[in-house]
Design an enzyme around this catalytic site. Structure first.
Site, PDB file in Angstrom:
ATOM      1  N   ASN A  94      43.789  60.037  33.795  1.00  0.00           N
ATOM      2  CA  ASN A  94      44.411  58.967  33.029  1.00  0.00           C
ATOM      3  C   ASN A  94      43.681  58.784  31.701  1.00  0.00           C
ATOM      4  O   ASN A  94      42.477  59.005  31.583  1.00  0.00           O
ATOM      5  CB  ASN A  94      44.490  57.660  33.830  1.00  0.00           C
ATOM      6  CG  ASN A  94      43.182  57.195  34.420  1.00  0.00           C
ATOM      7  OD1 ASN A  94      42.338  57.982  34.829  1.00  0.00           O
ATOM      8  ND2 ASN A  94      43.010  55.883  34.489  1.00  0.00           N
TER       9      ASN A  94
ATOM     10  N   GLU B 206      43.534  55.944  28.637  1.00  0.00           N
ATOM     11  CA  GLU B 206      43.911  54.598  28.209  1.00  0.00           C
ATOM     12  C   GLU B 206      43.930  54.482  26.694  1.00  0.00           C
ATOM     13  O   GLU B 206      43.426  55.341  25.976  1.00  0.00           O
ATOM     14  CB  GLU B 206      42.919  53.577  28.793  1.00  0.00           C
ATOM     15  CG  GLU B 206      43.004  53.482  30.292  1.00  0.00           C
ATOM     16  CD  GLU B 206      42.035  52.475  30.890  1.00  0.00           C
ATOM     17  OE1 GLU B 206      42.226  52.126  32.050  1.00  0.00           O
ATOM     18  OE2 GLU B 206      41.087  52.036  30.208  1.00  0.00           O
TER      19      GLU B 206
ATOM     20  N   CYS C 273      49.167  58.071  32.526  1.00  0.00           N
ATOM     21  CA  CYS C 273      48.640  58.178  33.877  1.00  0.00           C
ATOM     22  C   CYS C 273      48.253  59.626  34.174  1.00  0.00           C
ATOM     23  O   CYS C 273      48.754  60.566  33.543  1.00  0.00           O
ATOM     24  CB  CYS C 273      49.683  57.724  34.893  1.00  0.00           C
ATOM     25  SG  CYS C 273      50.114  55.980  34.781  1.00  0.00           S
TER      26      CYS C 273
ATOM     27  N   GLU D 101      49.001  61.548  36.710  1.00  0.00           N
ATOM     28  CA  GLU D 101      50.100  62.377  37.198  1.00  0.00           C
ATOM     29  C   GLU D 101      50.961  62.885  36.045  1.00  0.00           C
ATOM     30  O   GLU D 101      51.318  64.062  35.991  1.00  0.00           O
ATOM     31  CB  GLU D 101      50.976  61.577  38.183  1.00  0.00           C
ATOM     32  CG  GLU D 101      50.226  61.078  39.398  1.00  0.00           C
ATOM     33  CD  GLU D 101      49.561  59.712  39.222  1.00  0.00           C
ATOM     34  OE1 GLU D 101      49.308  59.053  40.242  1.00  0.00           O
ATOM     35  OE2 GLU D 101      49.292  59.295  38.079  1.00  0.00           O
TER      36      GLU D 101
ATOM     37  N   CYS E  78      52.119  55.216  40.372  1.00  0.00           N
ATOM     38  CA  CYS E  78      52.914  54.066  39.937  1.00  0.00           C
ATOM     39  C   CYS E  78      54.397  54.454  39.907  1.00  0.00           C
ATOM     40  O   CYS E  78      54.759  55.620  40.052  1.00  0.00           O
ATOM     41  CB  CYS E  78      52.453  53.589  38.560  1.00  0.00           C
ATOM     42  SG  CYS E  78      52.930  54.673  37.190  1.00  0.00           S
TER      43      CYS E  78
ATOM     44  N   CYS F 144      55.348  57.127  37.302  1.00  0.00           N
ATOM     45  CA  CYS F 144      54.894  58.458  37.708  1.00  0.00           C
ATOM     46  C   CYS F 144      55.722  59.015  38.854  1.00  0.00           C
ATOM     47  O   CYS F 144      55.994  60.215  38.905  1.00  0.00           O
ATOM     48  CB  CYS F 144      53.419  58.426  38.085  1.00  0.00           C
ATOM     49  SG  CYS F 144      52.347  58.299  36.635  1.00  0.00           S
TER      50      CYS F 144
END
Length: 170
Positions: free
Chosen positions: A67, A69, A78, A80, A112, A115
């Site tokens: 991930n 940010e 993310c 994935e 999430c 994803c």
């Protein structure tokens, strides 16, 4: 009506928790790749590292992602989606299996919603997704990141996103 239902997923695999040591070596390799890439996560705001790995169907190549940010939270990426976007940029668009590692005490951190839909886009059929916990203390102590008796959630994209759709194109 049957034609309409063709695009919607139905869960095929059951969800279960097994031990890392009981997994096929190819799945263990995938989880270790996700663990390794997790250490490169860029998480200055949350401190919540996630690593992910997907195996391309055609080449058997593993693509990893962590991930990333951003101060403006919406453009964050993310793990994935990072792994899959990297794979797509290299020409892979179908995957046979995926893995996700993160750490929250006493729970498995599953992908999430965004994803889940992203994974589904590139899953031509139900693919297994393996979820494990990353124990940062082991990394700090230079121990093996995953132990034989560590629990792993074995699920699938259809279980994570039931009645999902993949595409409107034929």
């Amino acid at each position: 009506m049957a034609h309409l239902m063709e695009n919607f997923a139905r869960p095929e695999k059951t969800e279960e928790v097994v031990t890392y040591g009981s997994l096929d070596p190819a799945v263990q390799e995938l989880l270790l790749a996700a663990s390794e890439v997790r250490q490169r996560a860029y998480v200055p705001y949350s401190g919540f590292k996630v690593g992910s790995a997907f195996r391309a169907t055609a080449t058997n190549q593993i693509f990893t992602g962590c991930n990333v940010e951003n101060a403006a939270f919406t453009p964050c990426s993310c793990a994935e989606r990072t792994a899959l976007a990297k794979a797509v940029s290299e020409g892979a668009t179908e995957f046979s299996v995926g893995a996700v590692l993160a750490y929250e005490p006493d729970v498995f951190t599953t992908p999430c919603g965004v994803c889940r839909q992203f994974i589904r886009e590139f899953a031509t059929s139900d693919i297994p997704i393996y979820i494990a916990q990353a124990i940062d203390e082991r990394i700090a102590n230079k121990e093996e990141p995953l132990r034989s008796d560590d629990p792993v959630l074995c699920t699938s994209i259809f279980n994570l996103l039931p009645s999902s759709f993949r595409t409107y194109r034929k």
